[in-house]
Write an enzyme that holds these catalytic residues in place. Structure first.
Site, PDB file in Angstrom:
ATOM      1  N   ARG B 271      31.014  27.330   8.718  1.00 22.37           N
ATOM      2  CA  ARG B 271      32.454  26.877   8.982  1.00 22.37           C
ATOM      3  C   ARG B 271      32.963  26.619   7.553  1.00 22.37           C
ATOM      4  O   ARG B 271      32.854  25.788   6.854  1.00 22.37           O
ATOM      5  CB  ARG B 271      32.298  25.542   9.778  1.00 22.37           C
ATOM      6  CG  ARG B 271      33.717  24.932  10.293  1.00 22.37           C
ATOM      7  CD  ARG B 271      33.217  23.489  10.782  1.00 22.37           C
ATOM      8  NE  ARG B 271      33.435  22.675   9.572  1.00 22.37           N
ATOM      9  CZ  ARG B 271      32.642  21.594   9.447  1.00 22.37           C
ATOM     10  NH1 ARG B 271      32.067  21.099  10.260  1.00 22.37           N
ATOM     11  NH2 ARG B 271      33.037  20.991   8.436  1.00 22.37           N
ATOM     12  N   HIS B 275      35.870  20.359  10.244  1.00 20.77           N
ATOM     13  CA  HIS B 275      35.257  20.303  11.599  1.00 20.77           C
ATOM     14  C   HIS B 275      36.612  20.435  12.469  1.00 20.77           C
ATOM     15  O   HIS B 275      36.722  21.073  13.250  1.00 20.77           O
ATOM     16  CB  HIS B 275      34.691  19.044  11.770  1.00 20.77           C
ATOM     17  CG  HIS B 275      34.405  18.727  13.283  1.00 20.77           C
ATOM     18  ND1 HIS B 275      33.580  19.646  13.843  1.00 20.77           N
ATOM     19  CD2 HIS B 275      34.877  17.893  14.077  1.00 20.77           C
ATOM     20  CE1 HIS B 275      33.568  19.021  15.191  1.00 20.77           C
ATOM     21  NE2 HIS B 275      34.348  18.011  15.429  1.00 20.77           N
ATOM     22  N   TYR B 284      31.489  15.584   2.114  1.00 20.23           N
ATOM     23  CA  TYR B 284      30.055  15.699   2.500  1.00 20.23           C
ATOM     24  C   TYR B 284      29.516  16.878   1.995  1.00 20.23           C
ATOM     25  O   TYR B 284      28.193  17.250   2.225  1.00 20.23           O
ATOM     26  CB  TYR B 284      29.629  15.406   3.826  1.00 20.23           C
ATOM     27  CG  TYR B 284      30.684  16.145   4.912  1.00 20.23           C
ATOM     28  CD1 TYR B 284      30.334  17.410   5.088  1.00 20.23           C
ATOM     29  CD2 TYR B 284      31.849  15.630   5.322  1.00 20.23           C
ATOM     30  CE1 TYR B 284      31.081  17.969   6.164  1.00 20.23           C
ATOM     31  CE2 TYR B 284      32.634  16.281   6.239  1.00 20.23           C
ATOM     32  CZ  TYR B 284      32.238  17.539   6.550  1.00 20.23           C
ATOM     33  OH  TYR B 284      32.882  18.392   7.641  1.00 20.23           O
TER      34      TYR B 284
END
Lengths: 456, 377
Positions: B271, B275, B284
């Protein structure tokens, strides 16, 4: 001419801070060119332009916190920019306050309007509005009902209001609190806010223009520019809340001891030579951290939590070792999880990762939670010691001072030694002086003679 | 460390084999199990699909940043997995997507503007699943795998599996991600599909991140091997390789249509975006990871292959780029023009029949709305 209103880029966000403009007035932008970087409560986000054309005006300054829905940039044909006021046609968007200081329906703002601090926590009513909207939109949330006989609008009296002053002054909760904090009687004031309300300025004026320390204004309030005001938010806000809560719930006792740290300095030098430590930073902090972990094992009460709700002291069998780190954005205290189980090399690596991450501002919330004991290293600033405030949820904090050569009595001789002061604050609700002193003496003993670690 | 009684720990099993037909450098390689020949037109078609879908995604992300959409789930980096899986479908196959399957929606002929209206919050999904054989987006993580399995069991009972008629036999596809693989729903779906030999292809796009949770915390073994424990085959394919994804999906669908039961495909991808537009991945994950995966870009590798072999020239890529720009422009325009929903939808759309109670409620609402000076929208 188009105005791009600050969107809600998260889900349910109400405001964002302008971090950096990527364009300036006069620039030509295409649709989806990035124009600005903003920081929300959730993330830093680049905003692409929904419009193509010339940048006519940036309606918010870098560092401003802007409400969602507020126009932040004006884009259009350059000619339109020359018009002194932007007469909105179809959309009732009021022009920015910088151009038209007061909306007609509003009472005059106080004389200092141009330089008044803006409290981003309260709606910018009657204030030197940051941009665009005068009275906060949200205040108008209720739609007007069609008048029916016998029904009278109770409070809503438009326009400059004659103060038929009610017994109880009209003011927003934040203004009420401000008045309480400053000891100002709201009913004694002449309200100048919209619809006869007491505004923040009224309160501040009555208090002699003294703003409370917690207000979050933006720019200099001093005409000569000799004072600056910085907003209390983000990391600083957290720090303030944590310190206040700790300082006023846990009775702090501070003790200190100055030790001969020569052996520690020599140990650090020897460790640096070793291959295991080739890629990692070795510092006196590492040795002190290790000394604390050993001393905590002997004095477990230091590594505990006061559980007010349960009326219990929770003694922890693990050590999540916090390190207070000064970052560009303020103090953060990330901790090394299960530090008690780490070897010296692992501890060194963990400390390095922790501090690097913190300085880069990438510390994750999980790293900040669950600490059990904290070390703060003020020695890096050349300071000898202090009375540190315990990190909330913990029971003690050790402050590490600067190591510097000092005259030291060894036997009958005064010799130069590398001395360091260790200061310890602990929570006297459950840690008595004997326990705190024993712990501090243990750490001091290890620092002055690291070989005694074999005894632990 | 091998245990004398229980044998080796699973993480010590050899590295998984990744089915690949086009390397990140754009070299065509062959795989004994999944060798498919592609015509230049098919290859150009993949390139066009992926480029347009990427533009669709970028434009929708920008529209969210403009304040026109409440939310958008980006697919950036997963174009090959979705186009490969979408183009391998037969018209009669039925697909159950997550909320990120914009590429599969594209292959099923769902107008991108219909995706926008959902994320703008003006409807709850406006395409007709029966018209496109493409269910509405499921927001609940993993729930659609159960819907797909149940649907596949229905297909089985309707006698639409294993008849040998290529226009009649159908397969069902359940899309999900690595995060959903930890959900109970997905595991229940595996159990039912295996027990009933349902004609369902579980297509997992392992994009390495369940919001902020890395894949290492979802599974100690490669995901495709999970299938073995449930009693059906699993295969890992390079999800950034549209050719391999297409070939593997084609074979898996055929197998399901023939009545040979479920299969799990793990499309190994990344990805590249957040998100959703609400997420900030810089908090993160490391930018090095992103740089590493950029080298495996699904579109770049196909473009290299096409150009090197004389199947595409400047004019072709310029045409596709112009088509993408036009798509972006149309999406912006039509997004702005999307009508707000009417409160009357509550009474008009929820029940088939307007009962006396509903009519009374509607009349009461209308009277209330009329009491305002400014009309309620």
């Amino acid at each position: 001419m188009n105005e791009f209103k600050l969107p809600d880029v998260g889900e349910g966000l109400t405001e964002a801070e302008i971090v950096a403009w990527r364009v300036k007035e006069g620039d030509v932008v295409a649709i989806n060119d990035v124009v600005v970087e903003i920081e929300t409560a959730k993330s830093i986000v680049e905003l692409p332009s929904p419009y193509a054309g010339h940048v006519l005006a940036l309606l918010a300054a870098e560092g401003d916190t802007v409400e969602v829905g507020t126009p932040i940039i004006r884009i259009g044909e350059p000619d339109a920019a020359t018009a002194p006021t932007s007469a909105p046609t179809s959309e009732p968007v009021p022009p920015p306050a910088s151009e038209v200081p007061t909306a007609p329906a509003e009472p005059p703002v106080s004389s200092a309007s141009g330089t008044d601090p803006i409290d981003t926590n309260v709606p910018p009513e009657g204030n030197a509005t940051l941009v665009g909207y005068g009275p906060k939109q949200r205040a108008l949330k209720r739609r007007a009902r069609k008048a029916t006989p016998g029904e009278v609008a109770a409070v809503v009296v438009p326009g400059p209001v004659e103060p038929s002053r009610p017994a109880r002054a009209l003011a927003k909760p934040l203004v009420r609190r401000l008045a309480r904090d400053l000891g100002v009687d709201l009913t004694a004031l002449e309200p100048t806010g919209p619809k006869g309300t007491v505004s923040k300025e009224d309160v501040l004026a009555a208090a002699g223009g003294v703003a409370p320390g917690v207000a979050a204004p933006r720019v200099s309030a001093d005409p000569a520019g000799r004072e600056t005001r910085e907003p209390v938010k983000g990391v600083r806000k957290n720090m303030a809340a944590a310190m206040v809560s700790s300082a006023f719930t846990a009775p702090h006792v501070s003790e200190w001891v100055t030790v001969d740290a020569t052996a520690t300095v020599e140990l650090v030098d020897r460790l640096r030579e070793r291959r295991e430590f080739a890629d990692v930073k070795v510092s006196p902090l590492l040795v002190v951290a290790r000394a604390c972990l050993l001393a905590l094992r002997r004095n477990p009460l230091i590594n505990s939590t006061w559980d007010e709700a349960a009326q219990e002291v929770v003694v922890k069998q693990y050590v999540n070792l916090g390190i207070a780190a000064a970052t560009p954005r303020g103090l953060v205290v990330p901790n090394v999880k299960d530090a008690h189980a780490l070897s010296l090399v692992e501890l060194a690596q963990a400390l390095e990762t922790l501090t690097t991450t913190a300085r880069e501002g990438r510390t994750q919330p999980a790293d900040l939670a669950g600490g059990s004991f904290t070390i703060t290293n003020v020695g890096v600033f050349g300071v000898d010691g202090g009375t540190p405030i315990i990190n909330p949820g913990e029971s003690a904090i050790l402050c590490l001072g600067a190591i510097r050569p000092q005259p030291w009595v060894v036997g009958d001789q005064v010799v130069p030694r590398q001395a360091m002061t260790l200061s310890l604050s602990f929570d006297h609700r459950h840690i008595d002086g004997a326990t705190g002193s024993r712990f501090l003496a243990d750490v001091a003993g290890l620092v002055s003679d690291p070989a005694t670690a074999l005894l632990f | 460390m091998s245990d004398p009684v229980f044998g080796p720990a699973p993480e010590r099993a050899p590295d998984p084999e990744l089915v690949q037909l086009l390397t990140p450098e754009g070299e065509r390689v062959h795989h004994p199990g999944f060798d498919v020949d592609f015509t230049p037109d098919e290859l150009r078609g993949f390139y066009r699909d992926m480029t347009l879908v990427r533009r669709l995604d970028v434009e929708a992300t920008a529209l969210q940043r403009h304040g026109e959409l409440g939310l958008w789930a980006q697919l950036l980096g997963q174009e090959a997995a979705q186009i490969g899986a979408g183009r391998a479908l037969a018209p009669q196959d039925f697909v159950f997507p997550t909320y990120r399957e914009h590429g599969v929606a594209w292959c099923r002929g769902v107008d991108p503007v219909r995706l926008l209206s959902l994320f703008r919050g003006v409807d709850q999904g406006s395409w007709d699943p029966a018209e496109h054989n493409f269910a509405l987006y499921t927001i609940v993580i993993g729930a659609q795998t159960l819907h797909a399995t149940g649907y596949a069991m229905g297909v089985q009972r309707d006698g639409l599996v294993g008849t040998g008629d290529p226009d009649r036999d159908m397969a069902v596809v359940a899309h999900f991600g690595d995060g959903a693989s930890s959900q109970g729903d997905v595991n229940e779906a595996f159990v039912f599909a295996a027990s009933y030999n349902a004609p369902v292809v579980f297509f997992c796009q392992n994009n390495q991140w369940a919001i902020s949770e890395p894949f290492e915390r979802q599974s100690r073994i490669p995901l495709y091997r999970r299938a073995h424990g449930f009693g059906f085959p699993g295969v890992r394919v390079d999800g950034n390789d549209v050719l391999a994804t297409y070939a593997v999906m084609k074979a898996a669908l055929q197998r399901a249509r023939e009545g040979q039961g479920p299969i799990l495909i793990e499309a190994y991808t990344y990805r590249m975006g957040a998100h959703t537009t609400t997420d900030d991945p810089t908090r993160y994950r490391l930018s090095e990871d992103l740089e590493h995966w950029k080298l495996k870009d699904p579109i770049a590798r196909l473009e290299v292959y096409l150009r090197r072999n004389g199947m595409a020239d400047e004019a072709f890529t310029a045409d596709v780029a112009a088509e993408a720009d036009a798509l972006g422009e149309r999406m912006r325009r039509e997004c702005h023009a999307l009508p707000d929903p009417s409160p009357h939808d509550l009474w008009d759309l929820v029940h088939a029949e307007k009962t006396a109670e509903l009519a009374a409620q509607q009349a009461e609402y209308d009277a209330h709305a009329a009491s305002f000076e400014e009309a309620l929208s």
